[in-house]
Each structure stands twice: as structure tokens, then as C-alpha cells.
Design a protein around this motif. Structure first.
Motif: not given
Length: 183
Positions: A9-19, A60-67, A121-129
Motif C-alpha cells: 500500500l505504501k509502495f502504491g501511494v508513493v507510486g501514484i504520486i510519482a505517476f 516504503v523500504f527499510r535500510h538494510r544494515p547488511d548493505m 508502461a506504468t503498470v509494467v514498470v511498477a511491477i518490475w520495480n
């Protein structure tokens, strides 16, 4: 499972704003300035991508301490470049072979086809991302995916699986190979 749904859901909200940023700039450049749709799409995609990076890594994504952060950025740029290529290809295909004797004005048809291509393209790229970023960038390695498959791993099994994963090994490699003075 709840965390995964919340993350989607968070990914979707960020994605809608970016779109909306992407789509608005694309239509401004093509509709008002009569720019070629692939060039306009590249510009709009890049501007929206900058927003998407900062919003995704904050909400959306948390920083990984192992990266290492430089590897996070490299993965994000790689996924963005692939996304940009997918986006450009689909938009180019959307206007390829346009009928020169169109009933409506050519510019209106060009803009309409560009927008249809952009939506696809937005749908395809969102799934890829989401898939590539969830796989390589996220620090939420939980049992959610295993529950979907009908089996749950113990904490020890889950941790062992994580230690063997490509994502974790890539992250550890990035920390070991971070230049001195970088964080």
C-alpha cells in the motif's frame, strides 16, 4: 502478511504520486511543447524517479544494515534504467505506425496513444520495480512469503535461508568493498 500488505500500500501511494508527477510533465512536454514522446517520457520519468527514490527509501523500504548505501543507490539506479527502457519501449510502440489519415488531428491521436502507452508502461514498470526492490533492497525478510506457500520456517531456518540469499551476500559484499571514508 500484514506487513507485506502495508508495504504494498505504501509502495502504491508513493507510486501514484510519482505517476502523477511523471504523467503531468509528460503531457506538458508532449501536449504543450510538442516534444517527441520518448524524449518527453525520459525527462518526466527521470524527474519522477528522483522523487520515487527518496520517498521509497523513507516510507516504503527499510535500510538494510547488511548493505552499503552506495549499493542501495546502484540497485535503485539499475532498476530505474531497466524501468526507463521498458517505459520508453512501450511508449514508442504506442505510437509506432500511426495512421496518417486519422479521423482526429494527428497531434490529438499522438497524445492519446502516448497516454495509453504511459498507462501500460506504468503498470509494467511498477511491477518490475516492486519485485526487484523487494528482493534486493528491503530489510523485511519475514515468513510472509512462506506462509503464502503454506509452510512456515522457524526463526533459525529463516535466518539460515537469509544468510544464504543472494541479496544478503550482495549486501555483505558491498560493505566489504565500500571505499574508505564512504558510509
Amino acid at each position: 502478511m500484514k506487513k507485506l500488505i502495508e508495504q504494498i500500500l505504501k509502495f502504491g501511494v508513493v507510486g501514484i504520486i510519482a505517476f502523477l508527477i511523471d504523467w503531468g510533465i509528460l503531457n506538458l512536454l508532449v501536449g504543450v511543447f510538442h516534444m517527441h514522446n520518448v524524449i518527453a517520457a525520459t525527462i518526466s520519468f527521470t524527474i519522477a524517479l528522483i522523487f520515487n527514490y527518496f520517498a521509497s527509501m523513507k516510507y516504503v523500504f527499510r535500510h538494510r544494515p547488511d548493505m552499503a548505501r552506495w549499493m542501495e543507490m546502484a540497485i535503485f539506479v539499475f532498476s530505474a534504467v531497466v524501468g526507463l527502457l521498458i517505459n520508453g519501449l512501450i511508449i514508442w510502440l504506442s505510437t509506432y505506425g500511426m495512421n496518417k489519415d486519422a479521423f482526429i488531428t494527428q497531434h490529438a491521436e499522438y497524445l492519446l496513444r502516448t497516454n495509453i502507452g504511459k498507462l501500460i508502461a506504468t503498470v509494467v514498470v511498477a511491477i518490475w520495480n516492486f519485485i526487484i526492490r523487494k528482493w534486493l533492497l528491503d530489510d523485511t525478510h519475514t515468513n510472509a512469503m512462506n506462509r503464502l506457500r503454506g509452510h512456515v520456517l522457524s526463526e533459525e531456518e529463516l535466518e539460515a535461508k537469509w544468510e544464504r540469499s543472494f541479496s544478503h551476500r550482495l549486501g555483505m559484499w558491498s560493505i566489504e568493498h565500500t571505499p574508505k571514508g564512504w558510509k
